[in-house]
Design an enzyme around this catalytic site. Sequence first.
Site, PDB file in Angstrom:
ATOM      1  N   SER A   9       0.794  -1.229   0.000  1.00 41.71           N
ATOM      2  CA  SER A   9       0.000   0.000   0.000  1.00 41.71           C
ATOM      3  C   SER A   9       0.827   1.281   0.000  1.00 41.71           C
ATOM      4  CB  SER A   9      -0.942   0.024   1.200  1.00 41.71           C
ATOM      5  OG  SER A   9      -1.836  -1.056   1.102  1.00 41.71           O
ATOM      6  N   THR A  10       1.988   1.251   0.620  1.00 48.99           N
ATOM      7  CA  THR A  10       2.772   2.478   0.723  1.00 48.99           C
ATOM      8  C   THR A  10       4.202   2.259   0.252  1.00 48.99           C
ATOM      9  OG1 THR A  10       3.434   2.027   3.007  1.00 48.99           O
ATOM     10  CG2 THR A  10       1.407   3.293   2.696  1.00 48.99           C
TER      11      THR A  10
END
Length: 185
Positions: A9-10
């Site tokens: 996600s990041t």
Amino acid sequence: MRIGYARVSTADQSLDLQIDALKADGCERIYTEKASGGKDDRIELQRALDTLRPGDIFVVYKLDRLARSTLKLISTLDEIKKRGVEFVSLSDKIDTSTAAGKALFGMLAVFAEFERNVIVERTKAGLAASRARGRSGGRPKTDQRKVAKALKLYDTGTHTVTEITETTGVTKATLYRAIKERQGR
């Protein structure tokens, strides 16, 4: 061909665990991405799906790497199935080339349909409750006087669209739609 897809996600998260698992499973090509699972415009996922050919196997480390919502997951898996491609989720032990994997896929589809039906029922109930309180749904009516004023300002050529929308309170979309309608498109 076994094609893998890995996502975190990041930017500060590592893809190493997923990539190692996909390589160990024999994936010949692996697409990686650092993007939220809630985004619908994941470029590498789309590239991976675009490369799939009948007989290929699409592999992910875990189902949540593919999609966040059940509905999105099912629609993506359905697209994969329509292409004649099998699907494998390593951690979830799903393999649609097996009878058990196909059965699990069918159950997921049932739950996705159930989720969609519950959302529809809640929406209808919410609209009915609003109507019972005297509220009507939909967008508010456009004030045609404001639109006419916005068109006049637009025709002068001395104002930007932003200035016109700020002055009149008409949105850009409404202004552009009025311009198109006036031109007969």
